[in-house]
Scaffold this motif. Structure first.
Motif, PDB file in Angstrom:
ATOM      1  N   ALA A 171     -10.659  -9.759  11.706  1.00  0.00           N
ATOM      2  CA  ALA A 171     -11.822 -10.654  11.704  1.00  0.00           C
ATOM      3  C   ALA A 171     -12.047 -11.235  13.101  1.00  0.00           C
ATOM      4  N   ILE A 172     -10.939 -11.592  13.753  1.00  0.00           N
ATOM      5  CA  ILE A 172     -11.051 -12.181  15.101  1.00  0.00           C
ATOM      6  C   ILE A 172     -11.539 -11.131  16.103  1.00  0.00           C
ATOM      7  N   LEU A 173     -10.971  -9.932  15.951  1.00  0.00           N
ATOM      8  CA  LEU A 173     -11.376  -8.814  16.797  1.00  0.00           C
ATOM      9  C   LEU A 173     -12.871  -8.579  16.690  1.00  0.00           C
ATOM     10  N   ASN A 174     -13.344  -8.670  15.450  1.00  0.00           N
ATOM     11  CA  ASN A 174     -14.764  -8.469  15.189  1.00  0.00           C
ATOM     12  C   ASN A 174     -15.611  -9.474  15.971  1.00  0.00           C
ATOM     13  N   ALA A 219     -14.366  -2.238   7.803  1.00  0.00           N
ATOM     14  CA  ALA A 219     -12.937  -2.296   7.482  1.00  0.00           C
ATOM     15  C   ALA A 219     -12.628  -3.573   6.702  1.00  0.00           C
ATOM     16  N   LEU A 220     -13.217  -4.698   7.117  1.00  0.00           N
ATOM     17  CA  LEU A 220     -13.020  -5.957   6.382  1.00  0.00           C
ATOM     18  C   LEU A 220     -13.498  -5.811   4.940  1.00  0.00           C
ATOM     19  N   PHE A 221     -14.645  -5.181   4.802  1.00  0.00           N
ATOM     20  CA  PHE A 221     -15.231  -4.940   3.488  1.00  0.00           C
ATOM     21  C   PHE A 221     -14.291  -4.075   2.630  1.00  0.00           C
ATOM     22  N   ALA A 222     -13.785  -2.990   3.222  1.00  0.00           N
ATOM     23  CA  ALA A 222     -12.931  -2.072   2.469  1.00  0.00           C
ATOM     24  C   ALA A 222     -11.612  -2.733   2.081  1.00  0.00           C
ATOM     25  N   ILE A 223     -11.048  -3.527   3.006  1.00  0.00           N
ATOM     26  CA  ILE A 223      -9.784  -4.211   2.699  1.00  0.00           C
ATOM     27  C   ILE A 223      -9.989  -5.211   1.567  1.00  0.00           C
ATOM     28  N   GLY A 224     -11.148  -5.895   1.596  1.00  0.00           N
ATOM     29  CA  GLY A 224     -11.459  -6.842   0.530  1.00  0.00           C
ATOM     30  C   GLY A 224     -11.546  -6.166  -0.826  1.00  0.00           C
ATOM     31  N   ILE A 258       0.854  -1.191   0.000  1.00  0.00           N
ATOM     32  CA  ILE A 258       0.000   0.000   0.000  1.00  0.00           C
ATOM     33  C   ILE A 258       0.884   1.233   0.000  1.00  0.00           C
ATOM     34  N   THR A 259       0.677   2.114  -0.985  1.00  0.00           N
ATOM     35  CA  THR A 259       1.369   3.390  -0.919  1.00  0.00           C
ATOM     36  C   THR A 259       0.352   4.413  -0.464  1.00  0.00           C
ATOM     37  N   PHE A 260       0.725   5.199   0.519  1.00  0.00           N
ATOM     38  CA  PHE A 260      -0.243   6.157   1.035  1.00  0.00           C
ATOM     39  C   PHE A 260      -0.248   7.434   0.199  1.00  0.00           C
ATOM     40  N   ASP A 261      -0.704   7.261  -1.059  1.00  0.00           N
ATOM     41  CA  ASP A 261      -0.875   8.433  -1.902  1.00  0.00           C
ATOM     42  C   ASP A 261      -2.242   9.054  -1.614  1.00  0.00           C
ATOM     43  N   LEU A 262      -2.528  10.164  -2.285  1.00  0.00           N
ATOM     44  CA  LEU A 262      -3.784  10.872  -2.017  1.00  0.00           C
ATOM     45  C   LEU A 262      -5.000  10.005  -2.316  1.00  0.00           C
ATOM     46  N   ASN A 263      -4.895   9.192  -3.376  1.00  0.00           N
ATOM     47  CA  ASN A 263      -6.040   8.346  -3.729  1.00  0.00           C
ATOM     48  C   ASN A 263      -6.369   7.371  -2.605  1.00  0.00           C
ATOM     49  N   THR A 264      -5.310   6.783  -2.039  1.00  0.00           N
ATOM     50  CA  THR A 264      -5.526   5.842  -0.939  1.00  0.00           C
ATOM     51  C   THR A 264      -6.084   6.561   0.285  1.00  0.00           C
ATOM     52  N   ILE A 265      -5.533   7.729   0.555  1.00  0.00           N
ATOM     53  CA  ILE A 265      -6.017   8.488   1.715  1.00  0.00           C
ATOM     54  C   ILE A 265      -7.505   8.800   1.555  1.00  0.00           C
ATOM     55  N   TRP A 266      -7.910   9.154   0.345  1.00  0.00           N
ATOM     56  CA  TRP A 266      -9.330   9.464   0.145  1.00  0.00           C
ATOM     57  C   TRP A 266     -10.211   8.232   0.201  1.00  0.00           C
ATOM     58  N   PHE A 267      -9.673   7.107  -0.261  1.00  0.00           N
ATOM     59  CA  PHE A 267     -10.415   5.850  -0.099  1.00  0.00           C
ATOM     60  C   PHE A 267     -10.675   5.617   1.393  1.00  0.00           C
ATOM     61  N   ILE A 268      -9.630   5.829   2.200  1.00  0.00           N
ATOM     62  CA  ILE A 268      -9.771   5.625   3.644  1.00  0.00           C
ATOM     63  C   ILE A 268     -10.728   6.658   4.255  1.00  0.00           C
ATOM     64  N   LEU A 269     -10.567   7.929   3.844  1.00  0.00           N
ATOM     65  CA  LEU A 269     -11.402   8.970   4.453  1.00  0.00           C
ATOM     66  C   LEU A 269     -12.885   8.771   4.141  1.00  0.00           C
ATOM     67  N   ILE A 270     -13.178   8.389   2.902  1.00  0.00           N
ATOM     68  CA  ILE A 270     -14.589   8.143   2.583  1.00  0.00           C
ATOM     69  C   ILE A 270     -15.086   6.928   3.357  1.00  0.00           C
ATOM     70  N   GLY A 271     -14.196   5.941   3.498  1.00  0.00           N
ATOM     71  CA  GLY A 271     -14.529   4.805   4.345  1.00  0.00           C
ATOM     72  C   GLY A 271     -14.840   5.248   5.770  1.00  0.00           C
ATOM     73  N   VAL A 272     -14.047   6.176   6.281  1.00  0.00           N
ATOM     74  CA  VAL A 272     -14.260   6.665   7.647  1.00  0.00           C
ATOM     75  C   VAL A 272     -15.603   7.397   7.740  1.00  0.00           C
ATOM     76  N   LEU A 273     -15.886   8.236   6.743  1.00  0.00           N
ATOM     77  CA  LEU A 273     -17.165   8.960   6.765  1.00  0.00           C
ATOM     78  C   LEU A 273     -18.342   7.992   6.735  1.00  0.00           C
ATOM     79  N   LEU A 274     -18.247   6.976   5.864  1.00  0.00           N
ATOM     80  CA  LEU A 274     -19.370   6.043   5.773  1.00  0.00           C
ATOM     81  C   LEU A 274     -19.454   5.161   7.014  1.00  0.00           C
ATOM     82  N   THR A 275     -18.294   4.869   7.627  1.00  0.00           N
ATOM     83  CA  THR A 275     -18.324   4.116   8.888  1.00  0.00           C
ATOM     84  C   THR A 275     -18.966   4.963   9.979  1.00  0.00           C
TER      85      THR A 275
END
Lengths: 342, 470
Positions: free
Chosen positions: A238-241, A273-278, A3-20
């Motif tokens: 998954a185990i944490l879940n 998070a599992l969904f997003a990682i998948g 994973i490279t933490f470029d802007l695209n990845t950061i935005w994928f994560i941020l939108i994930g955070v908003l929807l979470t």
């Protein structure tokens, strides 16, 4: 997986955070709505609605902002999904409108027929919203038909399959569990004890749905598991879940309602998070032509825009967290009604 | 019917319906800040009573605004997907800014405004009121910026070719402060203040005429009228600024406003008329010769660009733009007139004795509402045939994946649901008005004792629906 933490990845994560954030916050008030008709008596139903009274429309803002951020960061995803899911999203909108209106209007007249009518609208709309969101999520897992011009090329009925319905029902179950715990936290006396009894049932309902959905995903949609095979450490999530779900009845049993609520919030976060990682780095899988999938790169806005938005997010997020935390702090504790209540 | 017409009708219908409510919230929000500020300053319980009553009206309009507003955010994607792909890089960031800077602020503090009277100190409550009002205006800022960018694009460049072409930001602040942003924002905001002010004036005048809640109504009316006087005059200024801006940035729109076909000196300004688009003339009209040239250029001999400068498929429809624009202007002047009349009699000390003026006040609430709608219609139809002026045509912005049958389905549902919503809104607004303000600090936990009085009014409805309840 690299994973490279470029802007695209950061935005994928941020939108994930908003929807979470949206799923955790609106999740409990949709859940309260889904359970609403099971609660008997006008006074108890008023308590249910007032438990989410000051916060529900702030919770919906997470969806609105998530949608806006998706539009800005990944306009092709926004355009393809919203036009492709046209009929489903129109139903979702009608659900959202009816629900908002039901909450606002129910208490405004004392007549029995009036209140019962809005009770039903509130409850059915809550279930409908959760169901459609779950079905949409299911379609993101299965993939949808996308053409070379990034346009959706299927029909409404392509979106409905046993699997996507199953994800829909699982979402309803998840929100019911989450909502029942929230309601326990906000109520007292008989209603509190009655709701407490329901928590276990909702947990069982959710766990059955969850296990069934997971099995089906593993068998039919193994692409969701690639990342976990490559990076086994992710299994911890998954185990944490499982652990946080198992922790819910324990906390309820000890009367630590708010810890149970934290646990179910954590389980929603872990599931998403599992969904997003998948999914990563795909956002919308094209099925049957994976080469037309929308990814965080081919569906994104320019680097300049992603950067501007990141600055906005850095400025805005502390404020958003401050408001959210203060509102929940000010309205902490059991529901007390006054002349401004719903 | 073709998908383009249907999608346009649906967008126009849903945005017009939505736009009834946010201006009311923005306008009442400002008035709430004034009322609660007066309460903190004077400690007079009358102001507390006023604030609490108008908060209830505010909450109703705000709720309607939220419910119908989510629709708008979805519709860019559902019905205008190609447009969304084209502008997402630019337009999307304004929309996201609206969410993160305005909506969270509004909805967070709204909870305190409506439900927090006993949870926080009066100062903190006032702070929340100010923040809600600020948030509602900030959301106007971002959405008007986004819309203005469609009218007068700036701070972008076009990347890609053919169906993959899209606009990308080159300069964020140039996008935000595009040539029409400030003029249009000030025009929209003062229109919103007028909407709120005249709602307050209307309801207060109604109470005074009925001789109920008189002290409350008089004090409310004075505050509403003060806002109206300022906003109606400010509106004249912002309208003039907008028209001057449009003459430079969207000359075809300005020419359509005035049905000015041939570029000519001494362009006339019509007071009213009916445009015959085939013959390119205005029938039954009265015009002031040279006035348009004078207003735009400060000199009645300077030519104003006419519609014939533009090829036929680059021109907006003329008559509807002309009519909506002129009707809006006429209402604007009428609002100035009644505001100043109110001021005159207030100064003379006989404001509350002029029944004819109070009756006009009761109906004045419709003025800003109609003018706000007409203003948007003329601005948006005047932008046609472009969805982004000069860059993307409306016909090119549609969703390719959506067929007309689907839009017919959603349009029918929107029509039914919005009709129901509007009926409910009026019904509830009416019952709040009939109920009137509560005395301060008289909390009735179950509320029902307060309501039995109202309930009798709906006895006939109750009987009709009795079977439903059983």
């Amino acid at each position: 997986m690299e994973i490279t933490f470029d802007l695209n990845t950061i935005w994928f994560i941020l939108i994930g955070v908003l929807l979470t954030g949206y799923a955790i916050l609106d999740g409990f008030d949709l859940g309260v709505g889904a359970l609403h008709l099971l609660v008997k008596g006008d006074k108890n139903r008023r308590i249910m609605i007032n438990s989410i009274g000051p916060v529900w429309d702030g919770n919906e803002v997470w969806l609105v902002t998530g949608g806006g951020a998706l539009f800005a960061a990944f306009p092709h995803v926004y355009a393809t999904v919203f036009s492709g899911f046209y009929n489903a999203f129109m139903l979702l909108l009608f659900g959202l409108i009816f629900r908002a209106v039901a909450i606002e209007f129910r208490s405004k007249q004392p007549m029995e027929w009036w209140r019962k009518m809005w009770d039903r609208a509130f409850s059915f709309a809550s279930i409908l919203i959760a169901l459609i969101m779950g079905i949409a999520l299911g379609n993101i897992i299965t993939g949808i038909p996308i053409g070379p011009d990034k346009e959706f090329v299927g029909t409404f009925w392509d979106l409905i399959s046993p699997y996507t319905l199953m994800v829909g029902v699982t979402t309803v179950a998840l929100f019911m569990m989450h909502g029942s715990i929230y309601a326990v936290m906000k109520t007292e006396n008989e209603l509190h004890d009655q709701l407490k009894g329901w928590v276990n049932n909702t947990i069982i309902f959710f766990v059955i749905c969850y296990v069934a959905t997971t099995m089906t995903t593993l068998v039919y949609f193994p692409h969701m598991t690639t990342a976990f095979k490559e990076t086994p450490v992710l299994f911890i999530l998954a185990i944490l879940n499982m652990l946080v779900i198992a922790n819910i009845p324990r906390e309820i049993h000890h009367g630590r309602d708010w810890l149970a609520f934290i646990s179910s919030s954590a389980s929603i976060a872990a599931l998403l998070a599992l969904f997003a990682i998948g999914l990563f780095p795909t956002i919308v899988l094209s099925n049957p032509n994976p080469e037309f999938s929308l990814t965080i790169y081919n569906a994104a806005s320019s680097q300049k825009t992603l950067n501007i938005m990141l600055i906005m997010a850095i400025i805005g997020i502390p404020f958003v967290l401050a408001y959210t935390i203060s509102i929940y702090w000010i309205f902490r504790g059991k529901v007390k009604m006054d002349s401004m209540s719903y | 019917m073709d998908a383009e017409i249907l999608a346009r009708v649906q967008f126009a219908f849903t945005i017009a319906f939505h736009y009834i409510y946010p201006p009311l919230s923005i306008g009442i929000g400002v008035i709430l800040v004034i009322m609660e500020g007066m309460f903190l300053k004077t400690k007079n319980p009358l102001y507390e009573k006023m604030t609490k009553f108008w908060v209830k009206i505010f909450a109703l309009t705000f709720g309607m605004g939220v419910a119908t507003g989510i629709v708008m955010e979805f519709e860019f994607g559902t019905n205008w997907a190609t447009y969304s792909r084209y502008v997402g890089d630019v337009f999307g960031s304004a929309l996201a800014a609206e969410g993160i800077f305005a909506f969270f602020l509004e909805s967070g503090f709204l909870a305190i405004l409506v439900f927090g009277w006993d949870k926080v100190s009066p100062r903190m409550h006032f702070f929340a009121t100010v923040m809600v009002s600020l948030g509602s205006m900030l959301s106007a800022v971002w959405i008007v910026v986004a819309n203005s960018w469609q009218q007068t694009p700036a701070g972008y460049h076009i990347v890609g070719e053919g169906i993959f072409a899209r606009a990308e930001i080159t300069d964020f602040w140039a996008m935000v402060f595009n040539p029409s942003s400030v003029d249009r924002l000030s025009h929209v905001l003062s229109g919103a203040w007028l909407a709120g002010a005249f709602l307050v004036i209307s309801i207060s005048a109604f109470y005074i005429l009925r001789n109920i809640h008189v002290d409350f109504a008089k004090a409310s009316l004075k505050i509403g009228l003060s806002v109206a006087i300022f906003a109606s005059l400010f509106q004249l200024f912002t309208g003039h600024q907008s028209a001057m801006g449009i003459s430079e940035t969207q000359p075809a729109k300005l020419a359509a406003y005035e049905a000015h076909f041939d570029t000519s000196a001494a362009a006339p300004l019509y007071l009213f008329g009916w445009v015959n688009e085939d013959e390119q003339e205005v029938n039954f009209g009265i015009a002031i010769p040279g006035m348009l040239s004078y207003l735009i250029h400060g000199d009645s001999d300077t030519p104003v660009t006419g519609l014939n400068k533009f090829s036929e498929n680059d021109r907006p429809p003329v008559n509807i733009v002309f009519q909506t624009y002129h009707f809006m202007v006429a209402i604007g002047f009428a609002l100035i007139a009644i505001s100043l009349l109110g001021l005159f009699y207030w100064w003379r000390g006989s404001l509350f004795k002029k029944r004819w003026l109070l009756i006009i006040f009761v109906f004045s609430v419709l003025g800003p509402q109609v003018a706000n709608q007409l203003g948007w219609f003329s601005a948006e139809i005047g932008r046609q045939p472009w969805i982004v002026y000069g860059l993307l045509r409306t016909s090119e912005g549609l969703s390719k994946a959506v067929e007309s049958g689907q839009i017919i389905f959603s349009l029918i549902l929107f029509t039914l649901i919005y009709a129901l919503l509007f009926a409910l809104f009026l019904f509830l607004l009416n019952s709040k008005i009939q109920h009137g303000p509560d005395a301060p600090k008289s909390f009735d936990l179950e509320e029902d004792s307060l309501r039995t009085k109202d309930a009798n009014k709906f006895k006939f409805l109750k009987n009709i629906f009795k079977s439903e309840a059983k």
